[in-house]
Scaffold this motif. Structure first.
Motif, PDB file in Angstrom:
ATOM      1  N   PRO A   1       9.699  -1.042   5.583  1.00 60.12           N
ATOM      2  CA  PRO A   1       8.757  -1.218   4.728  1.00 60.12           C
ATOM      3  C   PRO A   1       7.361  -0.479   5.269  1.00 60.12           C
ATOM      4  O   PRO A   1       7.130  -0.480   6.237  1.00 60.12           O
TER       5      PRO A   1
ATOM      6  N   GLU B   1       4.298  -1.202   5.491  1.00 62.48           N
ATOM      7  CA  GLU B   1       3.432  -2.270   5.228  1.00 62.48           C
ATOM      8  C   GLU B   1       2.541  -2.300   6.562  1.00 62.48           C
ATOM      9  O   GLU B   1       3.143  -1.740   7.775  1.00 62.48           O
TER      10      GLU B   1
ATOM     11  N   TRP C   1      -5.432   2.868   3.168  1.00 63.24           N
ATOM     12  CA  TRP C   1      -4.798   4.272   2.587  1.00 63.24           C
ATOM     13  C   TRP C   1      -5.793   5.083   2.035  1.00 63.24           C
ATOM     14  O   TRP C   1      -6.540   4.856   1.430  1.00 63.24           O
TER      15      TRP C   1
ATOM     16  N   GLU D   1      -3.982   7.043  -2.035  1.00 58.44           N
ATOM     17  CA  GLU D   1      -3.003   6.351  -2.688  1.00 58.44           C
ATOM     18  C   GLU D   1      -2.872   6.166  -4.172  1.00 58.44           C
ATOM     19  O   GLU D   1      -1.705   6.034  -4.559  1.00 58.44           O
TER      20      GLU D   1
ATOM     21  N   GLY E   1      -2.743   4.418  -6.671  1.00 56.24           N
ATOM     22  CA  GLY E   1      -1.802   3.230  -7.099  1.00 56.24           C
ATOM     23  C   GLY E   1      -0.591   3.497  -6.538  1.00 56.24           C
ATOM     24  O   GLY E   1       0.388   3.098  -6.968  1.00 56.24           O
ATOM     25  N   PHE E   2      -0.529   4.302  -5.524  1.00 56.19           N
ATOM     26  CA  PHE E   2       0.655   4.439  -4.717  1.00 56.19           C
ATOM     27  C   PHE E   2       1.242   2.809  -4.244  1.00 56.19           C
ATOM     28  O   PHE E   2       0.478   2.122  -3.655  1.00 56.19           O
ATOM     29  N   GLN E   3       2.602   2.751  -4.377  1.00 58.93           N
ATOM     30  CA  GLN E   3       3.425   1.602  -3.966  1.00 58.93           C
ATOM     31  C   GLN E   3       4.549   2.059  -3.430  1.00 58.93           C
ATOM     32  O   GLN E   3       5.202   2.985  -4.107  1.00 58.93           O
ATOM     33  N   ALA E   4       4.991   1.277  -2.438  1.00 59.16           N
ATOM     34  CA  ALA E   4       6.185   2.036  -1.525  1.00 59.16           C
ATOM     35  C   ALA E   4       7.219   1.806  -2.315  1.00 59.16           C
ATOM     36  O   ALA E   4       8.491   2.657  -2.381  1.00 59.16           O
ATOM     37  N   LYS E   5       7.467   0.849  -3.368  1.00 61.28           N
ATOM     38  CA  LYS E   5       8.510   0.679  -4.354  1.00 61.28           C
ATOM     39  C   LYS E   5       8.616   2.026  -5.177  1.00 61.28           C
ATOM     40  O   LYS E   5       9.797   2.342  -5.673  1.00 61.28           O
ATOM     41  N   ASP E   6       7.576   2.676  -5.338  1.00 64.45           N
ATOM     42  CA  ASP E   6       7.691   4.058  -6.228  1.00 64.45           C
ATOM     43  C   ASP E   6       8.687   4.900  -5.415  1.00 64.45           C
ATOM     44  O   ASP E   6       9.128   6.104  -6.040  1.00 64.45           O
TER      45      ASP E   6
ATOM     46  N   PRO F   1      -0.249  10.362  -0.364  1.00 62.72           N
ATOM     47  CA  PRO F   1      -0.694   9.376   0.187  1.00 62.72           C
ATOM     48  C   PRO F   1      -0.717   9.536   1.911  1.00 62.72           C
ATOM     49  O   PRO F   1       0.450   9.706   2.228  1.00 62.72           O
TER      50      PRO F   1
END
Length: 149
Positions: free
Chosen positions: A12, A14, A19, A22, A24-29, A97
């Motif tokens: 992850p 995390e 950041w 970023e 709106g960057f999320q690792a799930k992307d 990011p």
């Protein structure tokens, strides 16, 4: 510390203290896409020498869905100055990011001790290549091209 083994799932992303870029960057992307995780530090000369080429991969391979995530991993006390990191981000036109990993949480998750270091994950999120330093960097682009075939 034992280095992360090939085919290991991506840890992850995390624990960053901040950041940059970023948007709106999320690792799930990152799921389902090839990902290059690039560890670097503002005090690292080799990091500066290879940065323009690393940044160029965004445009060169973006149409093939390659995602790049930078992790600024401080090596010296002065490296924790976020303004210095922002200066490098501006100087090298880094648009991907960048995690500021001042507490080394991401570094620990990736079992990484080096800058620059490169972790290339396939579309399944499994480690397909890792390398460090300028000699390791020399092998990176052929591995990216092989992964994207």
């Amino acid at each position: 510390m034992i280095p992360m083994r090939l085919r290991t799932p991506m840890p992850p992303m995390e624990g960053a203290t901040k950041w940059l870029n970023e948007g709106g960057f999320q690792a799930k992307d990152l799921q389902g896409k090839p990902v290059l995780v690039h560890f670097w530090a503002v005090s690292c000369q080799i990091c500066h020498e290879v940065m323009e080429e690393v940044v160029s991969y965004r445009k060169k391979y973006g149409s093939q869905r390659l995602q790049i995530v930078g992790v600024h991993m401080p090596k010296r006390a002065a490296d924790i100055d976020v303004d210095k990191v922002k200066q490098d981000v501006a100087q090298y036109h880094i648009e991907h990011p960048v995690a500021i990993d001042n507490h080394h949480k991401i570094r620990e998750a990736f079992q990484n001790e080096f800058v620059p270091a490169f972790y290339l994950f396939d579309q399944e999120g499994k480690l397909s290549f890792r390398a460090a330093g300028n000699k390791g960097f020399a092998n990176l682009e052929p591995k990216i091209e092989q992964l994207l075939q």
